[in-house]
Design a protein around this motif. Structure first.
Motif, PDB file in Angstrom:
ATOM      1  N   UNK A  53     -13.432  -2.205  -2.507  1.00  0.00           N
ATOM      2  CA  UNK A  53     -13.831  -0.956  -3.133  1.00  0.00           C
ATOM      3  C   UNK A  53     -12.634  -0.424  -3.902  1.00  0.00           C
ATOM      4  N   UNK A  54     -12.851   0.063  -5.120  1.00  0.00           N
ATOM      5  CA  UNK A  54     -11.788   0.697  -5.890  1.00  0.00           C
ATOM      6  C   UNK A  54     -12.112   2.175  -6.087  1.00  0.00           C
ATOM      7  N   UNK A  55     -11.099   2.993  -5.952  1.00  0.00           N
ATOM      8  CA  UNK A  55     -11.234   4.439  -6.154  1.00  0.00           C
ATOM      9  C   UNK A  55     -10.109   4.849  -7.095  1.00  0.00           C
ATOM     10  N   UNK A  56     -10.431   4.973  -8.378  1.00  0.00           N
ATOM     11  CA  UNK A  56      -9.395   5.200  -9.389  1.00  0.00           C
ATOM     12  C   UNK A  56      -9.564   6.567 -10.050  1.00  0.00           C
ATOM     13  N   UNK A  57      -8.658   7.500  -9.753  1.00  0.00           N
ATOM     14  CA  UNK A  57      -8.721   8.823 -10.373  1.00  0.00           C
ATOM     15  C   UNK A  57      -8.600   8.735 -11.891  1.00  0.00           C
ATOM     16  N   UNK A  58      -9.329   9.610 -12.576  1.00  0.00           N
ATOM     17  CA  UNK A  58      -9.208   9.683 -14.030  1.00  0.00           C
ATOM     18  C   UNK A  58      -7.799  10.094 -14.427  1.00  0.00           C
ATOM     19  N   UNK A  61      -1.816  10.163 -13.265  1.00  0.00           N
ATOM     20  CA  UNK A  61      -0.620  10.597 -12.541  1.00  0.00           C
ATOM     21  C   UNK A  61      -0.845  10.668 -11.030  1.00  0.00           C
ATOM     22  N   UNK A  62      -2.082  10.535 -10.608  1.00  0.00           N
ATOM     23  CA  UNK A  62      -2.377  10.581  -9.177  1.00  0.00           C
ATOM     24  C   UNK A  62      -2.069   9.220  -8.562  1.00  0.00           C
ATOM     25  N   UNK A  63      -1.234   9.223  -7.544  1.00  0.00           N
ATOM     26  CA  UNK A  63      -0.836   7.991  -6.884  1.00  0.00           C
ATOM     27  C   UNK A  63      -1.871   7.592  -5.821  1.00  0.00           C
ATOM     28  N   UNK A  64      -1.953   6.299  -5.514  1.00  0.00           N
ATOM     29  CA  UNK A  64      -2.896   5.862  -4.475  1.00  0.00           C
ATOM     30  C   UNK A  64      -2.697   6.590  -3.148  1.00  0.00           C
ATOM     31  N   UNK A  65      -1.445   6.875  -2.802  1.00  0.00           N
ATOM     32  CA  UNK A  65      -1.157   7.538  -1.527  1.00  0.00           C
ATOM     33  C   UNK A  65      -1.702   8.956  -1.461  1.00  0.00           C
ATOM     34  N   UNK A  66      -2.020   9.532  -2.618  1.00  0.00           N
ATOM     35  CA  UNK A  66      -2.552  10.891  -2.662  1.00  0.00           C
ATOM     36  C   UNK A  66      -4.063  10.933  -2.454  1.00  0.00           C
ATOM     37  N   UNK A  67      -4.691   9.778  -2.464  1.00  0.00           N
ATOM     38  CA  UNK A  67      -6.142   9.701  -2.276  1.00  0.00           C
ATOM     39  C   UNK A  67      -6.413   9.312  -0.826  1.00  0.00           C
ATOM     40  N   UNK A  78     -13.310   9.491  10.904  1.00  0.00           N
ATOM     41  CA  UNK A  78     -12.772   8.133  10.888  1.00  0.00           C
ATOM     42  C   UNK A  78     -12.038   7.916   9.571  1.00  0.00           C
ATOM     43  N   UNK A  79     -10.698   7.984   9.577  1.00  0.00           N
ATOM     44  CA  UNK A  79      -9.951   7.746   8.337  1.00  0.00           C
ATOM     45  C   UNK A  79     -10.187   6.325   7.828  1.00  0.00           C
ATOM     46  N   UNK A  80     -10.407   6.196   6.525  1.00  0.00           N
ATOM     47  CA  UNK A  80     -10.518   4.881   5.925  1.00  0.00           C
ATOM     48  C   UNK A  80      -9.116   4.348   5.631  1.00  0.00           C
ATOM     49  N   UNK A  81      -8.961   3.030   5.465  1.00  0.00           N
ATOM     50  CA  UNK A  81      -7.632   2.479   5.174  1.00  0.00           C
ATOM     51  C   UNK A  81      -7.028   3.104   3.918  1.00  0.00           C
ATOM     52  N   UNK A  82      -5.715   3.171   3.893  1.00  0.00           N
ATOM     53  CA  UNK A  82      -5.019   3.700   2.717  1.00  0.00           C
ATOM     54  C   UNK A  82      -5.269   2.805   1.511  1.00  0.00           C
ATOM     55  N   UNK A  83      -5.321   3.404   0.326  1.00  0.00           N
ATOM     56  CA  UNK A  83      -5.495   2.621  -0.882  1.00  0.00           C
ATOM     57  C   UNK A  83      -4.249   1.780  -1.144  1.00  0.00           C
ATOM     58  N   UNK A  86      -3.130  -0.970  -6.079  1.00  0.00           N
ATOM     59  CA  UNK A  86      -4.156  -1.184  -7.107  1.00  0.00           C
ATOM     60  C   UNK A  86      -5.360  -0.267  -6.902  1.00  0.00           C
ATOM     61  N   UNK A  87      -5.214   0.740  -6.027  1.00  0.00           N
ATOM     62  CA  UNK A  87      -6.293   1.694  -5.719  1.00  0.00           C
ATOM     63  C   UNK A  87      -7.487   1.002  -5.066  1.00  0.00           C
ATOM     64  N   UNK A  88      -7.201   0.045  -4.215  1.00  0.00           N
ATOM     65  CA  UNK A  88      -8.248  -0.713  -3.539  1.00  0.00           C
ATOM     66  C   UNK A  88      -8.230  -0.482  -2.042  1.00  0.00           C
ATOM     67  N   UNK A  89      -9.381  -0.702  -1.427  1.00  0.00           N
ATOM     68  CA  UNK A  89      -9.439  -0.804   0.023  1.00  0.00           C
ATOM     69  C   UNK A  89     -10.599  -1.714   0.396  1.00  0.00           C
ATOM     70  N   UNK A  90     -10.436  -2.446   1.472  1.00  0.00           N
ATOM     71  CA  UNK A  90     -11.512  -3.301   1.972  1.00  0.00           C
ATOM     72  C   UNK A  90     -12.504  -2.414   2.714  1.00  0.00           C
TER      73      UNK A  90
END
Length: 217
Positions: A53-58, A61-67, A78-83, A86-90
């Protein structure tokens, strides 16, 4: 996998961490992106594919760690894995969460938007040498999976065309008697060759690529 979403990218509003809000219903996200259809395939029909799954902010300047994404069902969080960078998570669908009351919350300001889609990579065998079919056969496998994921819409589904090998430095990739040098981005992009799929020669890399991405170009 760029440009290979089965549906238009989902532009979704994000919410502030202090006022954590719903990002998207879990079940709808899984079904819209056909992740449930992919993982319903027999393992042998997806063993050459890693789907993310990719979650890419428009806002670039937003870093993956901020999502930060959290699944909420009733009173459980239930926290999902960190991005990844490449803004991805399984995201393997959890049957317990496939209910209408399960939501995904996010941590970013509500005025921000993000595109949800998916990328696919090839799980490269260990080492620097691999059989051609084990790697380049992923293109055909991905296309068959896409058709099954799309179902009745398969005639409109996109297709995978290449495998892009990404290296940290200049490198070479030898396929049979042909040597490919990396481009300016330290990448080698290959289309599967029917004759080579039958011959199944060795692929030999001068160094191990950090990723082999399936792509539509």
């Amino acid at each position: 996998m760029k440009k290979l979403a089965l549906l238009p990218l989902l532009l979704l509003s994000l919410a502030a961490h202090a006022d954590e809000r719903e990002w998207h219903p879990y079940k709808k996200l899984v079904e819209d992106l056909r992740l449930d259809k992919f993982y319903a395939l027999p393992a042998i029909e997806r063993d050459k594919i890693n789907l993310y799954l990719t979650v890419k902010p428009t806002n670039k300047n937003i870093k993956p760690s901020e999502v930060v994404l959290t699944v909420v069902q009733g009173g459980e969080r239930h926290p999902l894995p960190a991005l990844s960078p490449e803004y991805r998570l399984a995201l393997v669908p959890n049957p317990k969460w496939m209910t209408d009351d399960t939501k995904i919350l996010t941590s970013l300001p509500k005025e921000e938007k993000s595109a949800a889609g998916w990328d696919a990579t090839v799980p490269l065998p260990d080492g620097l040498q691999w059989n051609y079919n084990a790697v380049m056969g992923s293109v055909g496998q991905m296309n068959q999976a896409i058709k099954k994921m799309a179902g009745a819409l398969s005639m409109f589904a996109p297709s995978t065309k290449t495998v892009t090998f990404k290296f940290n430095h200049r490198a070479q990739l030898k396929v049979g008697g042909t040597v490919y040098n990396t481009d300016a981005q330290n990448r080698v992009k290959l289309k599967p060759d029917n004759a080579l799929l039958k011959e199944n020669p060795l692929m030999i890399a001068s160094e191990r690529p950090y990723e082999a991405e399936l792509d539509s170009e």
